[in-house]
Motif scaffolding. Structure first.
Motif, mmCIF file in Angstrom:
data_model
loop_
_atom_site.group_PDB
_atom_site.id
_atom_site.type_symbol
_atom_site.label_atom_id
_atom_site.label_comp_id
_atom_site.label_asym_id
_atom_site.label_seq_id
_atom_site.Cartn_x
_atom_site.Cartn_y
_atom_site.Cartn_z
ATOM 1 N N LEU A 33 0.816 -1.213 0.000
ATOM 2 C CA LEU A 33 0.000 0.000 0.000
ATOM 3 C C LEU A 33 0.853 1.268 0.000
ATOM 4 C CD1 LEU A 33 -2.639 -1.012 2.707
ATOM 5 C CD2 LEU A 33 -3.025 -0.917 0.242
ATOM 6 N N PHE A 40 -4.280 3.860 -5.476
ATOM 7 C CA PHE A 40 -5.332 3.406 -4.571
ATOM 8 C C PHE A 40 -6.346 4.523 -4.307
ATOM 9 C CE2 PHE A 40 -2.851 -0.396 -3.408
ATOM 10 C CZ PHE A 40 -3.885 -1.318 -3.333
ATOM 11 N N LEU A 180 -3.389 -2.372 -10.229
ATOM 12 C CA LEU A 180 -3.626 -2.865 -8.872
ATOM 13 C C LEU A 180 -4.167 -4.287 -8.852
ATOM 14 C CD1 LEU A 180 -5.125 0.281 -7.097
ATOM 15 C CD2 LEU A 180 -2.740 -0.454 -7.239
#
Length: 460
Positions: A33, A40, A180
Motif C-alpha cells: 500500500l 489506490f 492494482l
C-alpha cells in the motif's frame, strides 16, 4: 553420511522455506500500500462513485491500512488455541489456508471495485497471519540445534524483510503500481504454496515430546530436522530435562502465571520492552513516502527512497543473522536498539532543519535508510524471538500471545494517532510516540536482559 555443516545448511534451507511460506504474504501485505498511494486513491474514488471528499478518502484509507493491526491483535489470542492444542504444524496449516482465502478476496475486491471486501480480506489475512507467524517462531526456536538457533530464528526477519522489498518495488509505477489487480493477485500462488509445503514438514520434536506422542514419531521429527544420522537420545535429553522441571510446577498453564511466577514475569517485562523498539517500524513502512514528500523530496525519489529503506532492512537482516550465534543477543540487540532510537530523533532534527535549509532533506533520507538498516541488523529479529528463548515450552505460546498482544496495542495506538499528531506538531510527534517509550524500555533491558546464546531454557 552428511557432515554437520551439510546438515545445518539443509536444516536452514527447510526452515527458510517455512519462513517464506508465512512471510511472503506478511511482508507483501505490510508494504504494497505504501508506494501506489495515488493509484489506490483513484481506485477508492471510482469505487465510491467518483465523488470522494478528502475526509472520506482519509477514513477509507485509515480503515484499509489499520484493519491489519486489529485483525493481527485478535489472531494473537488464537495462538494458544491452535498452536498448543493442535500443534505448530496444524496451527500453521489452518492459518495459511485462511490466508489463501483472504488473498483471493482482496484480489476480487480490487477487480470488482468493492473496497469493503478489501477491508474484510485484510482483516482475515492479518488475523491468521498472527497465528502463522507465531507458529513460525516456534518452529525456528524448537527445530534447530542450540548452536544455530539464533541464525535459524533470524530467518523470519530475513524473509519478512525480503518481501517488504518485493511489496514496495512491485507497487512502483515501473512495475505493477499502475495495475492494482495484478499487484494484489501476485501473492495468491505463494499463499497456495504456503499450504502445500506443510504436508511435507513434520511437527517439532519438542512439541511432540511435550504432548506425549509416540516415541517413533518424535524420533522421525528429530531425524527430519537434524539429519538421518542424528544422535537422537542426546538431542532429546535437553527437552526431557526441561519437561521434567516444568512438571514440578502447576499442571495447567495460565496467563496469570506470567504475572505470578517471578522468572516468567521478568521474561514478560524484558520481551515487552524489546518489542517496544519495533513499534516505530510500522509507521515508517506505511508512511515513509509521505514523510519524505513533506520535507520536499520529489514524489518519485521518495518512493525509491522507501524501497531503499526496505533493501537496507533486508541486507542488514542477512548480516545480523550471520553473526548472531557468534556475537550473542545482548551485543547485537542493545547497541543497535540505541542506534535505532537515535535515528528517529535525528530524522526529527533534520526535518525541522529542512525548513531553514532545503539540503538537510537529503540527510533525512539517509537517516531513514540507516534506521531501517539498524532495525534489520539487531532490533527486529531478536526482539520477536527473545520471548521464546526466555520461556519454557509449557508457557511459550501464552508468553507470545501476551507480548505480541501488548505490542500490537501499542502499534495500533501509534498508527492511529501518529498522522493527527504529525499534522498538528510535525515530526516532533516521533519523539513523543517512539523515542521516549523506547528509551525507557532500553534502560530496563540493558539492566536485565540475560545472554541466551548457546544456552537451553533450563540454563537461562
Amino acid at each position: 553420511q552428511m557432515t554437520t555443516t551439510a546438515h545445518s545448511v539443509r536444516l536452514i534451507g527447510v526452515l527458510f522455506c517455512l519462513a517464506v511460506a508465512v512471510n511472503w504474504q506478511y511482508g507483501f501485505s505490510s508494504t504494497y500500500l505504501n508506494t501506489p498511494v495515488d493509484q489506490f486513491k483513484d481506485y477508492l474514488n471510482v469505487s465510491l462513485g467518483g465523488y470522494m471528499s478528502e475526509g472520506t478518502y482519509n477514513l477509507w484509507w485509515d480503515l484499509i491500512q489499520n484493519i491489519w493491526f486489529v485483525g493481527f491483535f485478535l489472531g494473537i489470542f488464537l495462538n494458544p488455541v491452535l498452536n498448543d492444542r493442535l500443534g505448530r504444524r496444524y496451527g500453521m496449516m489452518i492459518a495459511n489456508s485462511f490466508i489463501l482465502v483472504a488473498a483471493v478476496l482482496q484480489w476480487l475486491a480490487v477487480w470488482l471495485h468493492v473496497p469493503i471486501l478489501l477491508i474484510i480480506g485484510r482483516a482475515i489475512a492479518s488475523t491468521f497471519t498472527a497465528v502463522a507467524f507465531q507458529s513460525l517462531v516456534l518452529y525456528l526456536q524448537e527445530s534447530p540445534p542450540t548452536h544455530i538457533r539464533g541464525t535459524a530464528s533470524f530467518l523470519s526477519e530475513i524473509s519478512f524483510a525480503l518481501f517488504t522489498v518485493e511489496g514496495t518495488m512491485l507497487g512502483t509505477d515501473e512495475l505493477l503500481g499502475n495495475n492494482l489487480t495484478w499487484l494484489v493477485a501476485s501473492v495468491i500462488p505463494i499463499c497456495a504454496f504456503s499450504v502445500v509445503i506443510l504436508f511435507f514438514v513434520p511437527e517439532t520434536s519438542k512439541f511432540l515430546l511435550m504432548s506425549g506422542a509416540d516415541r517413533s514419531v518424535v524420533e522421525h521429527s528429530v531425524r527430519f530436522f537434524h539429519g538421518a544420522d542424528a544422535n537422537v537420545p542426546t538431542i532429546l535429553k535437553e527437552t526431557e530435562i526441561e519437561i521434567a522441571e516444568e512438571s514440578n510446577s502447576s499442571t495447567c498453564s495460565s496467563i496469570f502465571d506470567l504475572f505470578r511466577i517471578p522468572h516468567l514475569r521478568k521474561a514478560l517485562m524484558i520481551s515487552v520492552c524489546c518489542l517496544q523498539n519495533c513499534v516505530a517500524l510500522w509507521t515508517f513502512i506505511y508512511n515513509s513516502t509521505m514523510f519524505l514528500e513533506d520535507i520536499n523530496i520529489d514524489s518519485g525519489f521518495a518512493k525509491w527512497a522507501a524501497t531503499a529503506m526496505c533493501v537496507a532492512y533486508f541486507v542488514c537482516t542477512i548480516i545480523g543473522g550471520s553473526v548472531v550465534d557468534r556475537w550473542g543477543r545482548r551485543k547485537i540487540l542493545l547497541p543497535f536498539s540505541y542506534m535505532n532510537v537515535t535515528c528517529i530523533a535525528v530524522f526529527t532534527l533534520f526535518s525541522q532543519l529542512q525548513k531553514a535549509q532545503d539540503f538537510w532533506k537529503y540527510f533525512g533520507v539517509a537517516t531513514l535508510i540507516l534506521f531501517a538498516g539498524s532495525y534489520g541488523f539487531g532490533v527486529g529479529a531478536i526482539s520477536w524471538f527473545i520471548s521464546s528463548e526466555l520461556t519454557p515450552i509449557k508457557y511459550r505460546t501464552l508468553m507470545q500471545s501476551a507480548c505480541y498482544g501488548i505490542n500490537t496495542v501499542c502499534v495500533v495506538i501509534s498508527t492511529f494517532v501518529v498522522l493527527p499528531f504529525y499534522f498538528w506538531i510535525g515530526s516532533y510527534c516521533f519523539l513523543i510516540l517512539y523515542c521516549i517509550p523506547s528509551s525507557i524500555g532500553l534502560i530496563y533491558i540493558t539492566r536485565n536482559l540475560p545472554e541466551t546464546r548457546g544456552r537451553e531454557i533450563h540454563e537461562i
